[in-house]
Design a protein around this motif. Sequence first.
Motif: not given
Length: 385
Positions: A153, A155-156, A158-159, A232
């Motif tokens: 994903t 968001f993954t 960015i993490g 993103f």
Amino acid sequence: MNRLIEIFMVALKLGLTSFGGPTAHLGYFRNEYVERRQWLSDKMYQDLVALCQFLPGPASSQVGMAIGMMRGGIIGGILAFLGFTLPSVLLLIAAVYLIHTFSVSLDWIQGLKLVAVAVVLHALLGMGRTSMTSIAAVIIAAAALFVSLLLPTAFTQIGIIIISGVSGIILFKAAGDEQSDRFLVPVSKRTGIVSLIVLLTILLVLPLVTSLVDNDWLHMFDKFYRSGLLVFGGGHVVLPLLEREFVPGMMTADDFIAGYGFAQAVPGPLFTFASYLGAVIKGLLGGLFAMFAIFLPAFLLILGCLPFWEQMRKNTVMRRALKGINAGVLGILAAAWITPIITHTITAPLDVLVAALLFIMLHYFKIAPWLIVVTGIIIGLIVYR
């Protein structure tokens, strides 16, 4: 003036030959800007990729804009953007007028997909030689690769970058204190601050304006601008967002899907799919307007961040974080090479053979990337059509 012309022409060559999506684009950029022209060092390039991977928007396009700004200021950034983007924009606008007239087979595109396999692998090996200099870096890259494949994903991503940066601060305490290259951009910090203010002002004010004024052009600008800023993970992530914004309100699902097929077939950034959508809605001017709207936030964002980037790189803690981020980004790019590039491209033993041939030509015989692209097109037309 000669330098500005060179910036545009080099970017135009990349815009005509860079097939395969954002990860492949970074490979083409590295071949052209780092290896062939030596406009910046491999370390500077990786730091720039790390920054653009962290920022929202089309990462590969932002890298191209940033390199253009480093060479020629704001005008250089604009010219680098136009050179890299206009070929696919014009092709997709033309596709709008042709799509209902001709039945087009895209089977030959398989040859270009296999070019992407070779180009990305070549870039990964080159970047790995620079960043994989310790066991800690290998561990961070491997962990990033594993997590990216397990949880694919935006968001993954960015993490992973945040955790990689923290890991770099912890694990590279004695590393990265040398800084032999300087990241100089002929843009003032005041200009950067103004750019970020404009970016946020448009984001906050435009929805209010569109709620009060019923105008198709304003609504289009709002939808494309938000899509370009609040995404993103690259071009593929923006596609479902654009579908929610425009289907069925402004176009049919069939038109959208057909355009997606053409977007896969042209070189350059996948964000130019917006030009196809704009042309479906408002014709030629709509296509150009959509290109401006979806890429404007990316340009303002990179213009706002670059003047502060060298100062951040000088900071010891930031340099350690960058070593971790570079390793994490390498893992993310490796995951993108595996999926979707490998999983959606290598479907038969012949594909492995062709991809290996293209990689050997590029990596060992040092054949120019544009010739690899031409070879891929020829193989696609002969073997896969």
